[in-house]
Write an enzyme that holds these catalytic residues in place. Sequence first.
Site, PDB file in Angstrom:
ATOM      1  N   LYS A  96      41.200  13.665  12.633  1.00  0.00           N
ATOM      2  CA  LYS A  96      40.308  12.895  11.748  1.00  0.00           C
ATOM      3  C   LYS A  96      39.668  13.815  10.707  1.00  0.00           C
ATOM      4  O   LYS A  96      38.888  13.369   9.876  1.00  0.00           O
ATOM      5  CB  LYS A  96      39.214  12.205  12.562  1.00  0.00           C
ATOM      6  CG  LYS A  96      39.749  11.131  13.520  1.00  0.00           C
ATOM      7  CD  LYS A  96      38.599  10.461  14.216  1.00  0.00           C
ATOM      8  CE  LYS A  96      39.031   9.709  15.465  1.00  0.00           C
ATOM      9  NZ  LYS A  96      39.778   8.484  15.180  1.00  0.00           N
ATOM     10  N   HIS A 141      32.676   4.204  21.332  1.00  0.00           N
ATOM     11  CA  HIS A 141      34.123   3.956  21.369  1.00  0.00           C
ATOM     12  C   HIS A 141      34.519   3.827  22.842  1.00  0.00           C
ATOM     13  O   HIS A 141      33.884   4.429  23.710  1.00  0.00           O
ATOM     14  CB  HIS A 141      34.802   5.173  20.726  1.00  0.00           C
ATOM     15  CG  HIS A 141      36.279   5.067  20.540  1.00  0.00           C
ATOM     16  ND1 HIS A 141      37.181   5.322  21.541  1.00  0.00           N
ATOM     17  CD2 HIS A 141      37.015   4.762  19.451  1.00  0.00           C
ATOM     18  CE1 HIS A 141      38.417   5.181  21.074  1.00  0.00           C
ATOM     19  NE2 HIS A 141      38.338   4.831  19.803  1.00  0.00           N
ATOM     20  N   CYS A 173      38.423  -0.399  18.985  1.00  0.00           N
ATOM     21  CA  CYS A 173      38.157   0.197  20.312  1.00  0.00           C
ATOM     22  C   CYS A 173      36.663   0.218  20.613  1.00  0.00           C
ATOM     23  O   CYS A 173      36.155   1.171  21.233  1.00  0.00           O
ATOM     24  CB  CYS A 173      38.742   1.603  20.431  1.00  0.00           C
ATOM     25  SG  CYS A 173      40.514   1.653  20.201  1.00  0.00           S
TER      26      CYS A 173
HETATM   27  N1  7TS Z   1      35.118   8.524  19.662  1.00  0.00           N
HETATM   28  C1  7TS Z   1      34.975   7.992  18.446  1.00  0.00           C
HETATM   29  C2  7TS Z   1      33.606   7.798  17.873  1.00  0.00           C
HETATM   30  C3  7TS Z   1      36.102   7.640  17.712  1.00  0.00           C
HETATM   31  O1  7TS Z   1      35.969   7.133  16.495  1.00  0.00           O
HETATM   32  C4  7TS Z   1      37.402   7.826  18.281  1.00  0.00           C
HETATM   33  C5  7TS Z   1      38.646   7.375  17.585  1.00  0.00           C
HETATM   34  C6  7TS Z   1      37.473   8.426  19.534  1.00  0.00           C
HETATM   35  C7  7TS Z   1      36.317   8.742  20.205  1.00  0.00           C
HETATM   36  C8  7TS Z   1      38.785   8.760  20.162  1.00  0.00           C
HETATM   37  O2  7TS Z   1      39.420   9.742  19.394  1.00  0.00           O
HETATM   38  P1  7TS Z   1      40.947  10.172  19.667  1.00  0.00           P
HETATM   39  O3  7TS Z   1      41.263  11.102  18.542  1.00  0.00           O
HETATM   40  O4  7TS Z   1      40.986  10.818  20.973  1.00  0.00           O
HETATM   41  O5  7TS Z   1      41.750   8.894  19.617  1.00  0.00           O
HETATM   42  N2  7TS Z   1      38.473   6.324  16.685  1.00  0.00           N
HETATM   43  C9  7TS Z   1      39.431   5.600  16.072  1.00  0.00           C
HETATM   44  C10 7TS Z   1      39.137   4.626  15.157  1.00  0.00           C
HETATM   45  O6  7TS Z   1      38.026   4.312  14.764  1.00  0.00           O
HETATM   46  N3  7TS Z   1      40.296   4.060  14.732  1.00  0.00           N
HETATM   47  O7  7TS Z   1      41.302   4.656  15.372  1.00  0.00           O
HETATM   48  C11 7TS Z   1      40.787   5.613  16.233  1.00  0.00           C
END
Ligand code: 7TS
Length: 406
Positions: free
Chosen positions: A225, A121, A364
């Site tokens: 999540k 990501h 992303c």
């Molecule tokens: N790493 C992974 C593997 C992720 O899926 C996400 C968010 C993040 C880091 C960042 O997480 P956050 O909670 O700090 O935003 N992924 C997603 C997604 O797949 N669709 O929206 C956010």
Amino acid sequence: MFDIHEIRSQFTILNQQVNGKPLVYLDNAATSQKPNSVLEVWTQYYTEINANVHRGIHTLSQLATEEMELSRRKIQKFINAKHDFEVIFTKGTTEGLNLIAYILTQKLKKDDEIIISYLEHHSNIVPWQMLCERTGAKLRVIPIDENGILQLDYLDQYLSEKTKVVSVNQVSNALGVVNPIEEIIAKTRKNSDAYIVIDGAQSAPHFTIDVQKMDCDFFVFSGHKMYAPMGTGILYGKQEILEDLPPFHGGGEMIATCSFDGTTYAGLPFKYEAGTPNVGGNIALGAAVDFIEKIGHSTIQNHENALLEYAQRQLLEIENLKVYGEKANRTGVVSFNLEGTGISSDVGMILDKMGIAVRTGHHCTQPIMDFFNIAGTVRASFAIYNTFEEIDLLVEGVKKAQRMLS
Ligand code: 7TS
């Protein structure tokens, strides 16, 4: 026995119509919905306790502190950390990864190397690029094959005494591919002294996590999540490493003593928790852990894997539909495109009209999209409350979109 109707009854939000159709929520990799038990704990905090933590002699402040520290211990157990003070509250995975990249600044110098993978990501890419800019270190990227599987022979090639950080996710958010982190960690330990960082944003909601068995140095994930409120997350770090590294933010609660002659820092975990934390959210994250543990990891995983297999099998029967990472070991996510029908967001908009929530676009993870030479995918992602009937509606919707767009 696992009763899906009973589970769904705990999520009021699912019981609604969107665009005149029953909501089918399949965007869980972006954020999951929150069960009533989590919302009740959150509301109860604000209606009965609300006070700042770790600083008041008064009853409510002590109560808030006790509840938040109880939640920390629940999370310690959830990831099997050795000590509760190795569990740092953050606002999410992004903050956790930025924190780590920042506090490692002094440990890296010009021409050192940081290894990540193509499956990351952006939040596990950009903080490392910024660290490279600060230090002159270089980024090395483990490539993938056409099934989205990491090519670990490149890791073997890259690992050396120059490697200072290896940071990979356990599960890819764009493809759902489960990465062999045990093997990655073992190879890294054998061939370097690198800090090992695991992005667990997409694994913590689905798998049993055991940071001691894993033997990572850092493990980060997002509460939102995994059925907890937004603005919550966890950074786990090994005691000796967190004690050795400098703080991230300076401010209240992270000091032992502060004067104009200088400041000494508090011990763990407070050294990394400057300022007023998200107390209500952090307590509710503990309730989300209770929710997951009450159902049980194996039940969650079995159900979600059954949904994934059912969805993939039906989707692959649709002509000109390509599933990305189809042949890899995957969890929770099916990512696909209807070939010859334009962009993924068109499919997403048609599905939305049918009450079906999916994510479209690059998720992303632009490097993955570049690898497959596409602008984006349609991604359906599952949680414990999804049903096989919802998958049938998704498949019907995708067929309809194909008819409309071709
Ligand atoms: N790493 C992974 C593997 C992720 O899926 C996400 C968010 C993040 C880091 C960042 O997480 P956050 O909670 O700090 O935003 N992924 C997603 C997604 O797949 N669709 O929206 C956010």
